[in-house]
Design an enzyme around this catalytic site. Structure first.
Site, PDB file in Angstrom:
ATOM      1  N   GLU A   1       5.125  65.274  25.016  1.00  0.00           N
ATOM      2  CA  GLU A   1       4.098  65.175  23.975  1.00  0.00           C
ATOM      3  C   GLU A   1       3.099  66.331  24.038  1.00  0.00           C
ATOM      4  O   GLU A   1       1.976  66.220  23.554  1.00  0.00           O
ATOM      5  CB  GLU A   1       3.385  63.835  24.098  1.00  0.00           C
ATOM      6  CG  GLU A   1       4.316  62.691  23.780  1.00  0.00           C
ATOM      7  CD  GLU A   1       3.828  61.389  24.360  1.00  0.00           C
ATOM      8  OE1 GLU A   1       3.301  60.585  23.600  1.00  0.00           O
ATOM      9  OE2 GLU A   1       3.960  61.189  25.573  1.00  0.00           O
TER      10      GLU A   1
ATOM     11  N   ARG B   1      -5.422  52.378  22.505  1.00  0.00           N
ATOM     12  CA  ARG B   1      -4.907  51.812  21.256  1.00  0.00           C
ATOM     13  C   ARG B   1      -3.884  50.759  21.645  1.00  0.00           C
ATOM     14  O   ARG B   1      -2.963  51.060  22.412  1.00  0.00           O
ATOM     15  CB  ARG B   1      -4.272  52.893  20.386  1.00  0.00           C
ATOM     16  CG  ARG B   1      -4.149  52.484  18.906  1.00  0.00           C
ATOM     17  CD  ARG B   1      -3.287  53.456  18.121  1.00  0.00           C
ATOM     18  NE  ARG B   1      -1.903  53.336  18.550  1.00  0.00           N
ATOM     19  CZ  ARG B   1      -1.111  54.370  18.829  1.00  0.00           C
ATOM     20  NH1 ARG B   1      -1.539  55.603  18.707  1.00  0.00           N
ATOM     21  NH2 ARG B   1       0.125  54.174  19.230  1.00  0.00           N
TER      22      ARG B   1
HETATM   23 MG   LIG Z   1       4.287  53.150  20.354  1.00  0.00          MG
END
Ligand SMILES: [Mg+2]
Ligand SMILES: Nc1ncnc2c1ncn2[C@@H]1O[C@H](COP(=O)(O)OP(=O)(O)O)[C@@H](O)[C@H]1O
Length: 343
Positions: free
Chosen positions: A17, A284
């Site tokens: 990422e 999140r």
């Molecule tokens: Mg995910």
């Protein structure tokens, strides 16, 4: 006048990422209040080489990837003079407790979850086991070591057929951004999905396919976390894979079209999960809302979610009344608070 503190933004890194991290860091870089903080960028290449002083904007000018430096810096030297670190790093070697442990040793306050919460949440297998123990609702899953999958493929197939059925999802335990994940429709395709996942981690998670809506909720705080309005992902693909996340036109509906009761359930479970995992700063929390019975199921916790201006985490806060730059500011305050608390 109070002396400005130095905020080190760490970005790039060794995970798949990397590019997402550069984008997130560029957004944060632009948003930091320079009257409060002097900002020092610390770029980490894909090979794990550190260079202080190269800003994420400069990296974007030459591409999306931190160039490999001819002469790397020692990480501790790169961090010299940094009062607070913001590790904007996703996935392994960034979101998994390793950088966090280094910052603890160097005695530098940092944004986000600590060592244990980071490594727990990045490991889908461990996280699922802990969350099951907490009694949080999750879909059916199995975890295997890749050696077992290679040596006992028939036993793995039998377990999947008996306990999960098809389609199922095969995932490496420790990645993110859907890297290494496959949706497997028929038994014949299971071996290649297992091999793909095994390329990324020695631990593999297999989950029953959940036919449902994808709901996300942003959590912010330390010991008294708050939850944002929930959002709903509308993947522009069969599932929310890397392409759908970053390349094509997947949409996030903000706020998610939910009843007040559903919103309250999402927010409460997000806060409970954040607290149980021992998160701090931000996370999140992602859910499925199963179509068949409306059951809310926990999918995963991201302790350093995507953080560009158009990423779900800050967008959900914006819709909840907290602007991007305020959010960045609040995260730094929370980092300092946590540091002071731990001392
Ligand atoms: Mg995910
Ligand atoms: N059990 C499942 N049932 C249905 N869809 C799933 C399931 N697991 C994952 N997905 C799909 O794959 C995407 C990526 O999986 P996820 O576990 O969130 O991994 P990552 O950490 O890479 O985001 C999800 O956003 C969802 O679209």
């Amino acid at each position: 006048m109070v002396a400005r503190r130095t905020l080190g933004i760490l970005f790039g890194g060794r995970s798949a990422e990397h590019e997402v991290s550069v984008q997130s860091a560029a957004s944060i870089w632009r948003a930091v209040d320079r009257s409060k903080y002097e900002v020092v960028p610390i770029a980490i290449s894909k090979a794990g080489k550190w260079t202080a002083g190269m800003s994420p904007l400069a990296v974007l000018e030459v591409g999306a990837v931190v160039p490999e430096p001819e002469q790397a810096q020692d990480p501790a030297c790169a961090l010299a003079g940094v009062d607070i670190a913001f590790p904007v790093l996703h996935g392994p070697y960034g979101e998994d407790g390793t950088i966090q442990g280094m910052l603890e040793i160097l005695d530098i306050p940092y944004v986000g979850a600590g060592v244990l919460a980071s490594s727990l949440c990045l490991d889908k297998a461990m996280a699922k086991l802990v969350f099951a123990q907490c009694g949080f609702p999750q879909g059916p899953f199995l975890t295997f070591h890749r050696n077992y999958c290679r040596q006992q493929p028939a036993a793995v197939l039998r377990a999947v057929e008996d306990q999960l059925g098809f389609p199922c999802f095969v995932k490496p335990a420790n990645m993110g951004s859907s890297v290494g994940i496959s949706k497997v429709h028929i038994p014949d395709r299971l071996p290649q999905a297992l091999e793909l996942a095994a390329d990324y981690d020695s631990k593999i998670v297999i989950e029953a396919f959940i036919d449902g809506r994808e709901i996300e909720c942003s959590v912010l705080g330390n010991e008294q976390p708050m939850a944002s309005v929930p959002g709903e992902i509308l993947p522009d693909a069969e599932f929310y894979d890397y392409q759908a996340k970053y390349v094509s036109d997947s949409q996030v509906l903000i706020p998610a079209p939910l009843t007040p009761q559903q919103v309250a359930n999402v927010q409460q479970l997000a806060i409970d999960v954040f607290t149980a995992a021992g998160c701090s700063g931000l996370a999140r929390v992602d859910f499925f809302l199963r179509n068949s019975d409306g059951q809310l199921l926990l999918n995963e916790v991201n302790t350093m979610p995507g953080f560009t201006r158009i990423s779900a985490y800050p967008k959900l806060w914006e819709a909840s009344g907290l602007a991007y730059s305020q959010l960045v500011d609040e995260l730094v305050v929370l980092a300092l608070e946590r540091y002071a608390e731990r001392r």
